[in-house]
Design an enzyme around this catalytic site. Structure first.
Site, mmCIF file in Angstrom:
data_model
loop_
_atom_site.group_PDB
_atom_site.id
_atom_site.type_symbol
_atom_site.label_atom_id
_atom_site.label_comp_id
_atom_site.label_asym_id
_atom_site.label_seq_id
_atom_site.Cartn_x
_atom_site.Cartn_y
_atom_site.Cartn_z
ATOM 1 N N ASP A 8 0.844 -1.191 0.000
ATOM 2 C CA ASP A 8 0.000 0.000 0.000
ATOM 3 C C ASP A 8 0.879 1.239 0.000
ATOM 4 O O ASP A 8 1.820 1.350 0.803
ATOM 5 C CB ASP A 8 -0.910 0.015 1.232
ATOM 6 C CG ASP A 8 -1.951 -1.096 1.200
ATOM 7 O OD1 ASP A 8 -1.974 -1.857 0.211
ATOM 8 O OD2 ASP A 8 -2.734 -1.199 2.155
ATOM 9 N N ASP A 128 -14.951 -4.254 -0.527
ATOM 10 C CA ASP A 128 -14.402 -3.868 0.775
ATOM 11 C C ASP A 128 -15.562 -3.748 1.746
ATOM 12 O O ASP A 128 -16.554 -3.064 1.464
ATOM 13 C CB ASP A 128 -13.665 -2.533 0.677
ATOM 14 C CG ASP A 128 -12.464 -2.607 -0.252
ATOM 15 O OD1 ASP A 128 -11.823 -3.674 -0.295
ATOM 16 O OD2 ASP A 128 -12.169 -1.609 -0.933
#
EC number: 5.3.1.16
Length: 235
Positions: A8, A128
């Site tokens: 990330d 998500d």
């Protein structure tokens, strides 16, 4: 089952967020070094997320270019891909596949156009959620849409790869929610990649037993709890 390291990107660094909270990040240094280390340890695919684009706080285009130039394995790119132009840019940066989340939930018409433009092999959808409560816009906004209804709709539209992340557990090393993963697996008939909370080889065994195709692993790799070179979880 494929183990996919997650890198990330935030402000040019490799980070992990705790429960998807941008205010609770752990830095892990140079993302190019992290990507190369995972490749050297045997990764066959990398999951790259531009958190700044996902959160609307900037972008990491040059870092993505550097990672792409350093790798000999493919990578998929996620984070803030919310237009056809952004999709084409993600692929032009070298990604073998782009991953969209907010668009898939909020704008099915655009998702259909994206699928038509690049095909299901080059576009994956991210679900998500906090359990099965769907969240979008960099995990900051909860929506009322039913997760399982979305899965059915995406399958009918031609989506063939799903990334499910349990945001409640992401970056926590708390392990998986077996019941939720099993429900997602039962509802999704195509390729399924799961992330969020994976902390040990036992979690990988669980995913394998549930018939999951890939595991997104971040913090557990950075912290040495899971090692790509070890094959014990595959047995």
């Amino acid at each position: 089952m494929r183990l996919i390291p997650a890198v990330d990107l935030k402000s040019g660094k490799a980070v992990r967020l705790y429960e998807g909270d941008p205010a609770r990040e752990t830095p892990y240094g140079d993302p190019v070094e992290a990507a190369l280390r995972f490749q050297e340890e045997g990764a066959t695919l990398l999951h790259l997320v531009d958190l700044d684009r996902a959160l609307g706080t900037g972008e990491n285009r040059e870092v993505v270019r550097r990672v792409a130039a350093s790798l000999s394995i493919p990578f998929q790119l996620a984070g803030g891909i919310r237009s056809l132009e952004a999709l084409q840019e993600a692929l032009s940066l070298g990604a073998s596949r782009a991953v969209v989340g907010t668009v898939a939930v909020k704008d099915p018409g655009l998702l259909a156009r994206m699928l038509e433009a690049v095909g299901p092999d080059r576009l994956a959808v991210a679900l998500d959620a906090r359990g099965l409560e769907v969240v979008v816009s960099g995990w900051q906004e909860a929506v009322s849409a039913s997760a399982l209804d979305l899965l059915r709709a995406w399958a009918e539209m031609g989506v063939r790869t799903l990334l499910y992340t349990d945001v409640r557990r992401d970056g926590t090393l708390l392990g998986l929610d077996r019941e939720v993963v099993a429900r997602v697996r039962a509802a999704w008939p195509y390729e399924l990649i799961v992330g969020g909370g994976i902390a040990s080889p036992e979690d990988l065994h669980l995913l394998q037993a549930l018939g999951v195709d890939g595991a997104l692993v971040g913090k557990a790799l950075y912290e040495g709890r899971i090692r790509l070179k070890e094959a014990s979880w595959r047995s």
